[in-house]
Motif scaffolding. Sequence first.
Motif, PDB file in Angstrom:
ATOM      1  N   TRP A 330     -17.374 -12.857  -6.584  1.00  0.00           N
ATOM      2  CA  TRP A 330     -15.859 -13.272  -6.161  1.00  0.00           C
ATOM      3  C   TRP A 330     -15.242 -14.397  -6.282  1.00  0.00           C
ATOM      4  O   TRP A 330     -16.538 -15.576  -7.010  1.00  0.00           O
ATOM      5  N   GLU A 331     -13.838 -14.666  -6.462  1.00  0.00           N
ATOM      6  CA  GLU A 331     -13.598 -15.965  -6.941  1.00  0.00           C
ATOM      7  C   GLU A 331     -13.752 -17.059  -6.162  1.00  0.00           C
ATOM      8  O   GLU A 331     -13.857 -16.177  -4.653  1.00  0.00           O
ATOM      9  N   GLU A 332     -13.559 -17.747  -6.211  1.00  0.00           N
ATOM     10  CA  GLU A 332     -13.086 -19.031  -5.022  1.00  0.00           C
ATOM     11  C   GLU A 332     -11.949 -18.943  -5.054  1.00  0.00           C
ATOM     12  O   GLU A 332     -11.428 -18.967  -5.785  1.00  0.00           O
ATOM     13  N   GLY A 333     -11.233 -19.564  -4.088  1.00  0.00           N
ATOM     14  CA  GLY A 333     -10.187 -20.022  -3.406  1.00  0.00           C
ATOM     15  C   GLY A 333      -9.453 -18.851  -2.488  1.00  0.00           C
ATOM     16  O   GLY A 333     -11.002 -18.515  -1.666  1.00  0.00           O
ATOM     17  N   ALA A 334      -8.721 -18.905  -2.280  1.00  0.00           N
ATOM     18  CA  ALA A 334      -7.887 -17.756  -1.078  1.00  0.00           C
ATOM     19  C   ALA A 334      -6.511 -17.217  -1.389  1.00  0.00           C
ATOM     20  O   ALA A 334      -6.524 -17.084  -2.371  1.00  0.00           O
ATOM     21  N   CYS A 335      -6.927 -16.217  -0.576  1.00  0.00           N
ATOM     22  CA  CYS A 335      -5.450 -15.168  -0.832  1.00  0.00           C
ATOM     23  C   CYS A 335      -5.342 -14.635   0.457  1.00  0.00           C
ATOM     24  O   CYS A 335      -5.266 -14.445   1.134  1.00  0.00           O
ATOM     25  N   VAL A 336      -3.425 -14.202  -0.340  1.00  0.00           N
ATOM     26  CA  VAL A 336      -2.704 -14.029   1.546  1.00  0.00           C
ATOM     27  C   VAL A 336      -1.959 -12.919   0.847  1.00  0.00           C
ATOM     28  O   VAL A 336      -1.239 -13.008  -0.135  1.00  0.00           O
ATOM     29  N   CYS A 337      -1.425 -11.551   1.706  1.00  0.00           N
ATOM     30  CA  CYS A 337      -0.669 -10.691   1.417  1.00  0.00           C
ATOM     31  C   CYS A 337       0.231 -10.915   3.211  1.00  0.00           C
ATOM     32  O   CYS A 337      -0.082 -10.463   3.898  1.00  0.00           O
ATOM     33  N   VAL A 338       1.569 -10.990   2.102  1.00  0.00           N
ATOM     34  CA  VAL A 338       2.543 -10.809   2.938  1.00  0.00           C
ATOM     35  C   VAL A 338       3.201  -9.253   3.127  1.00  0.00           C
ATOM     36  O   VAL A 338       3.773  -9.342   2.269  1.00  0.00           O
ATOM     37  N   LEU A 377      14.619   1.831  -7.332  1.00  0.00           N
ATOM     38  CA  LEU A 377      13.851   1.721  -6.918  1.00  0.00           C
ATOM     39  C   LEU A 377      14.133   1.424  -5.136  1.00  0.00           C
ATOM     40  O   LEU A 377      15.015   0.921  -4.990  1.00  0.00           O
ATOM     41  N   VAL A 378      13.464   2.100  -4.225  1.00  0.00           N
ATOM     42  CA  VAL A 378      13.655   2.415  -2.827  1.00  0.00           C
ATOM     43  C   VAL A 378      12.798   2.568  -1.882  1.00  0.00           C
ATOM     44  O   VAL A 378      12.282   2.216  -1.983  1.00  0.00           O
ATOM     45  N   THR A 379      13.274   1.947  -0.614  1.00  0.00           N
ATOM     46  CA  THR A 379      12.343   1.555   0.846  1.00  0.00           C
ATOM     47  C   THR A 379      12.411   3.888   1.234  1.00  0.00           C
ATOM     48  O   THR A 379      12.890   3.951   1.054  1.00  0.00           O
ATOM     49  N   ASN A 380      10.197   3.638   1.295  1.00  0.00           N
ATOM     50  CA  ASN A 380      10.250   5.497   1.651  1.00  0.00           C
ATOM     51  C   ASN A 380       9.038   5.407   2.624  1.00  0.00           C
ATOM     52  O   ASN A 380       8.554   5.714   2.670  1.00  0.00           O
ATOM     53  N   GLY A 381       9.324   4.607   3.409  1.00  0.00           N
ATOM     54  CA  GLY A 381       8.543   3.872   4.843  1.00  0.00           C
ATOM     55  C   GLY A 381       8.038   2.597   5.730  1.00  0.00           C
ATOM     56  O   GLY A 381       9.062   1.784   5.830  1.00  0.00           O
ATOM     57  N   GLY A 382       7.464   2.925   6.653  1.00  0.00           N
ATOM     58  CA  GLY A 382       7.700   1.369   7.571  1.00  0.00           C
ATOM     59  C   GLY A 382       7.426   0.047   7.107  1.00  0.00           C
ATOM     60  O   GLY A 382       8.411  -0.472   6.754  1.00  0.00           O
ATOM     61  N   ARG A 383       6.315   0.237   5.848  1.00  0.00           N
ATOM     62  CA  ARG A 383       6.032  -1.208   5.505  1.00  0.00           C
ATOM     63  C   ARG A 383       5.960  -0.843   3.651  1.00  0.00           C
ATOM     64  O   ARG A 383       5.754   0.794   3.606  1.00  0.00           O
ATOM     65  N   VAL A 384       7.076  -1.400   3.452  1.00  0.00           N
ATOM     66  CA  VAL A 384       7.290  -1.078   1.813  1.00  0.00           C
ATOM     67  C   VAL A 384       6.591  -1.605   1.371  1.00  0.00           C
ATOM     68  O   VAL A 384       6.320  -1.220   0.337  1.00  0.00           O
ATOM     69  N   LEU A 385       6.493  -2.933   0.770  1.00  0.00           N
ATOM     70  CA  LEU A 385       6.040  -3.878  -0.173  1.00  0.00           C
ATOM     71  C   LEU A 385       4.813  -4.534   0.803  1.00  0.00           C
ATOM     72  O   LEU A 385       5.166  -5.974   2.000  1.00  0.00           O
ATOM     73  N   GLY A 386       3.982  -5.526  -0.441  1.00  0.00           N
ATOM     74  CA  GLY A 386       3.249  -6.591   0.056  1.00  0.00           C
ATOM     75  C   GLY A 386       2.982  -7.566  -0.851  1.00  0.00           C
ATOM     76  O   GLY A 386       3.080  -7.078  -2.519  1.00  0.00           O
ATOM     77  N   VAL A 387       3.199  -8.875  -0.156  1.00  0.00           N
ATOM     78  CA  VAL A 387       3.117 -10.010  -1.680  1.00  0.00           C
ATOM     79  C   VAL A 387       1.685 -10.310  -1.513  1.00  0.00           C
ATOM     80  O   VAL A 387       2.230 -11.075  -0.983  1.00  0.00           O
ATOM     81  N   VAL A 388       1.608 -10.147  -2.341  1.00  0.00           N
ATOM     82  CA  VAL A 388      -0.112 -10.269  -2.259  1.00  0.00           C
ATOM     83  C   VAL A 388       0.147 -11.969  -3.754  1.00  0.00           C
ATOM     84  O   VAL A 388       0.168 -12.531  -4.603  1.00  0.00           O
ATOM     85  N   ALA A 389      -0.860 -13.743  -3.402  1.00  0.00           N
ATOM     86  CA  ALA A 389      -0.947 -14.636  -3.795  1.00  0.00           C
ATOM     87  C   ALA A 389      -2.021 -15.004  -3.374  1.00  0.00           C
ATOM     88  O   ALA A 389      -2.535 -15.096  -2.417  1.00  0.00           O
ATOM     89  N   LYS A 390      -2.519 -15.537  -4.211  1.00  0.00           N
ATOM     90  CA  LYS A 390      -3.655 -16.386  -4.683  1.00  0.00           C
ATOM     91  C   LYS A 390      -3.250 -17.790  -5.166  1.00  0.00           C
ATOM     92  O   LYS A 390      -2.480 -18.292  -5.532  1.00  0.00           O
ATOM     93  N   GLY A 391      -4.373 -18.621  -3.603  1.00  0.00           N
ATOM     94  CA  GLY A 391      -4.165 -20.065  -4.086  1.00  0.00           C
ATOM     95  C   GLY A 391      -5.873 -20.558  -4.476  1.00  0.00           C
ATOM     96  O   GLY A 391      -6.897 -19.963  -3.334  1.00  0.00           O
ATOM     97  N   ALA A 392      -5.545 -21.953  -3.987  1.00  0.00           N
ATOM     98  CA  ALA A 392      -7.146 -22.595  -4.204  1.00  0.00           C
ATOM     99  C   ALA A 392      -7.087 -22.842  -2.361  1.00  0.00           C
ATOM    100  O   ALA A 392      -8.725 -22.688  -2.608  1.00  0.00           O
ATOM    101  N   ASP A 393      -6.241 -22.391  -0.893  1.00  0.00           N
ATOM    102  CA  ASP A 393      -6.647 -22.202  -0.852  1.00  0.00           C
ATOM    103  C   ASP A 393      -5.700 -22.042   0.004  1.00  0.00           C
ATOM    104  O   ASP A 393      -4.337 -21.124  -0.420  1.00  0.00           O
ATOM    105  N   VAL A 394      -5.705 -21.380   1.896  1.00  0.00           N
ATOM    106  CA  VAL A 394      -4.367 -19.764   2.532  1.00  0.00           C
ATOM    107  C   VAL A 394      -3.795 -20.991   2.105  1.00  0.00           C
ATOM    108  O   VAL A 394      -2.417 -20.293   1.770  1.00  0.00           O
ATOM    109  N   GLU A 395      -3.235 -21.961   2.508  1.00  0.00           N
ATOM    110  CA  GLU A 395      -1.540 -22.705   2.670  1.00  0.00           C
ATOM    111  C   GLU A 395      -1.232 -22.633   1.170  1.00  0.00           C
ATOM    112  O   GLU A 395       0.017 -22.070   1.237  1.00  0.00           O
TER     113      GLU A 395
END
Length: 426
Positions: A330-338, A377-395
């Motif tokens: 696994w990579e070091e660091g953190a990942c967030v999905c909004v 590109l159009v919405t087609n559900g309740g949850r539409v997109l996840g924005v995923v970012a990696k960083g050295a830490d969660v912040e």
Amino acid sequence: MQVLVIGNGGREHAILQALKKSKRVEKLYCMKGNAGTAEIAENVNVDYMDAEAVKQFALANPQIDYYVVAPDDPLAIGIVDELQSIGKRCFGPEKKAAIIEASKAFAKQFMHKYNIPTAKSATFEDYGEALEYIRKEGAPIVLKADGLALGKGVLVCETLKQAEEGLKDIMLNKSFGSAGNKIVIEECMKGLKYTPGEEVSVLAFTDGKTIKPMITSCDHKRSGDGDKGLNTGGMGTFSPCPFWTKELEKQVMDEIMIPTVKAMNAEGRTFKGCLYFGLMRTDKGMKVVEYNSRFGDPETQVVLPMLKTDLMDVFEAVTDGRLADIDIEWEEGACVCVVLASGGYPVSYVKGKEISIGDIGDCTLVHAGTAIKDGKLVTNGGRVLGVVAKGADVEEARKKAYAAVNNISWEGMQYRKDIGIKYREG
Ligand code: AMP
Ligand code: GLY
């Protein structure tokens, strides 16, 4: 290899994105997929809940070497068994093992029988007996419809009145359909430091002999900031879990993970695939809140981007019972999905809103409910997109994700502003 992933959402897009990096995968398919999966895979328009249709498709497409069955419902009806019966290689448990998620009553009886730490519970098929039990136990108390209910069949009741109404809804009004024919009534667990309790998701690969946990993650199930509002399929995730320690990992491995794998074997229900442990840290140690028989959504979106090992190698090691022989890195660091959702989700929302996407930096978009309509590109559900970012830490990852979110919009778009903040002081 040519690989097909079954499912339509963010989890499936994240699995495809990880497989796309594999040196050994030449072509990907998704049944049925969305606008995001279509960019990296060929979407296949077959109903994956129709076992016969899936089988016919597999027979007509012998070039596909491997199937990944990702969602709970096709696992619960035995799509893996069907594919295996015609000689196809799969990732995912057989029906008899998928019951660990498909029936909460099974899961609870199983944990009690094998002394796997979990909340005390009782199971009822009779409304009168269930009511008597609730009155005897008192509030707070947790009610769970036995069957699959899109993650919504759980009521955490603060008062006896709420519990009595919830019981009526589930057992008499059948608000979750036949999932409520049986009900599990559970002691309400308390977290060690937080209310409601602190939870961590641990996904693990297992071939039925060896179990290898992935990096940890935390989900945000409620629709609103500060864990207020209705339960959803998940509004965002981050990895790793801030309160996770080597000591907790050892306890979970020794008291929960290894005993679960062994007990499933003892029951004649060997589990092969991804086993998901929903855990709570309590004053009496780590306890199981729930098992899932599959990758979590949206946990997968923050776990698989951190995998350094070729996912296809891991999948095949699970299928072939060679998991002990491979190193998973696994990579070091953190990942967030909004998660970005349609206005009104999880209650009612309109689809077909045009999505505008500007600069997202080095973030990745995971599509959950999207489609292409008239070339847009159009919405087609309740949850539409996840924005995923990696960083050295969660912040750092959090900041990057929200910077990208600012450049994405559609009419009514909603999201939580506090993904990645909770349990911060550990
Ligand atoms: P589940 O679908 O089983 O994950 O339950 C949904 C949510 O309800 C969990 O993520 C917990 O936040 C909460 N929950 C479930 N069971 C309990 C319990 N016994 N005590 C406290 N909270 C619970
Ligand atoms: N994120 C919770 C689940 O996949 O059930």
